[in-house]
Write a protein that holds these residues in place. Sequence first.
Motif, PDB file in Angstrom:
ATOM      1  N   VAL A 180      40.952  40.543  42.433  1.00 55.32           N
ATOM      2  CA  VAL A 180      39.994  40.329  43.526  1.00 55.32           C
ATOM      3  C   VAL A 180      38.571  40.543  43.034  1.00 55.32           C
ATOM      4  CG1 VAL A 180      39.177  41.228  45.737  1.00 55.32           C
ATOM      5  CG2 VAL A 180      41.634  40.913  45.345  1.00 55.32           C
ATOM      6  N   THR A 181      38.377  41.593  42.267  1.00 54.72           N
ATOM      7  CA  THR A 181      37.050  41.893  41.723  1.00 54.72           C
ATOM      8  C   THR A 181      36.577  40.781  40.796  1.00 54.72           C
ATOM      9  OG1 THR A 181      37.464  44.274  41.890  1.00 54.72           O
ATOM     10  CG2 THR A 181      35.706  43.570  40.403  1.00 54.72           C
ATOM     11  N   ALA A 182      37.499  40.272  39.965  1.00 54.01           N
ATOM     12  CA  ALA A 182      37.141  39.205  39.031  1.00 54.01           C
ATOM     13  C   ALA A 182      36.755  37.928  39.766  1.00 54.01           C
ATOM     14  CB  ALA A 182      38.303  38.936  38.078  1.00 54.01           C
ATOM     15  N   LEU A 183      37.461  37.624  40.843  1.00 54.96           N
ATOM     16  CA  LEU A 183      37.109  36.449  41.646  1.00 54.96           C
ATOM     17  C   LEU A 183      35.738  36.626  42.287  1.00 54.96           C
ATOM     18  CD1 LEU A 183      40.475  35.688  43.493  1.00 54.96           C
ATOM     19  CD2 LEU A 183      39.300  34.130  41.936  1.00 54.96           C
ATOM     20  N   ALA A 184      35.525  37.773  42.890  1.00 57.45           N
ATOM     21  CA  ALA A 184      34.265  38.019  43.591  1.00 57.45           C
ATOM     22  C   ALA A 184      33.079  38.037  42.646  1.00 57.45           C
ATOM     23  CB  ALA A 184      34.353  39.335  44.356  1.00 57.45           C
ATOM     24  N   ALA A 185      33.310  38.497  41.410  1.00 53.04           N
ATOM     25  CA  ALA A 185      32.228  38.588  40.429  1.00 53.04           C
ATOM     26  C   ALA A 185      32.019  37.301  39.654  1.00 53.04           C
ATOM     27  CB  ALA A 185      32.515  39.736  39.460  1.00 53.04           C
TER      28      ALA A 185
END
Length: 343
Positions: A180-185
Motif C-alpha cells: 500500500v505504501t509503495a503504491l501511494a508513494a
Amino acid sequence: MALLAAGCGGSAEAGTDGDALTAADALPTEVPAGTTLIVGDPTTQKAFELAGDDIDSDFSFEVEWANISGGPATTEAFRAGSLDVGSVAEIPAIHATWTGLDVQIVASVFRENWQDAPIYEFAGAPGVELDDLEDLRGHRIAFSPGQAQGAIVLRALQAAGLTKDDVELVELPATGDVYVTALAAGEVDIAPLGGTQLYRYLSSYGADGATSVKHHLRDDASHLYSPTEVVEDPAKAAALREYVAAWAAAKIWVAEHPDIWKEKYYVEDQGLSDQDAQYLIDHAAVPDVPSDLSETIARTQDTVDLLAAELDQPVLDAADLFDERFGPVAGEAAQAEAAGSGR
C-alpha cells in the motif's frame, strides 16, 4: 463437534514403538503423555476460544501457541526448531523446499466462492488504468517470489499472454502495509492487495483515480504444514492428527458464525472498525476442506511448474510435499461440523 477419530485407518499402534513413521504407516491415535505441539496459527487459536464447547479442542496433549503467521516467519521458526505446525498460503511450502527445508503439507482449505470472493485483486496507483489483466503490460508490479502474492502476479501475466519482459517486477516483501505504501508513494504502479488493505486503499485513494481489477484466477489455497520430522515422530504425528481435525472444524465454525467472528475477532481482538470488519465478512470464504488431496496436489503441481520456469528453480514433484494421511482427518471433521451446524 469435530470428530477426532475421523480418518485414522489402519493400526492405532503404528509407529508407537518410537521408530520414525513413514507414509505407509497409519497415523497413531494415542498421544503419549507429555507430548507438546507448538502451533503458529493465531486465527484458529481465537476460533477455539470463541467456539468454546462447539469445537472439541480439549486436546490430549499440551498446545504451546506461538504468535507466528505468514510464510517467511513460519519458515524461519521451522528452521530454528521452535515450531511444529503453521498455517500459510500455497507458496511457502514450495519455497521452503527450494531453500533446503524438508516440510510436509498436512491439510488444505479452499474457497467454494473463490470466483466471487478472491483473496487478492490487482490495485493500481492513482492514474493507472486497469480494466483487465492485459493492462499489466508496461507497468512496475510489486512482487514477492516466496509468497502467494508473487504467484498470483505470475499467473496473471501468464493468463494475459504476457511475460516478465513485458513488465517490471519490483521485489518487495508482501508484509504489513509495504504494498500500500509503495503504491501511494509511486514506487510501483500495480500491486496485489487483499482484505482490509484493498478496501482501505481504494477508500483512501479512489477519489484520486486508484482502481482495482479482479484476476478471475484461483488464489484461494491455504495449508497447514510442518517440518517432515514432526510427521515422522509418532507422538507429534498423533497430536497433529488431533489438531488437524479441530482446525478443520474451526474453519466451518467461523463461516457459520459471522456475527460472532466480526464482533469478537475483527473488532474486539484485531481492533478493526465496524466498517472494515463488515467488509471482511461480506467477502469471507465459504470453506472447502477436502478429504482427498489429489486435486490439491494437481493444482500445486501447476504452481510448481509455473514458479520453477519463471524463477529458475528445479521442478518438484508436488506429491512429495503432501502427507495425504491427514486429508481424511480434516475432511471428515469439517463434514461433521457442517452437519452439526445444519450447513
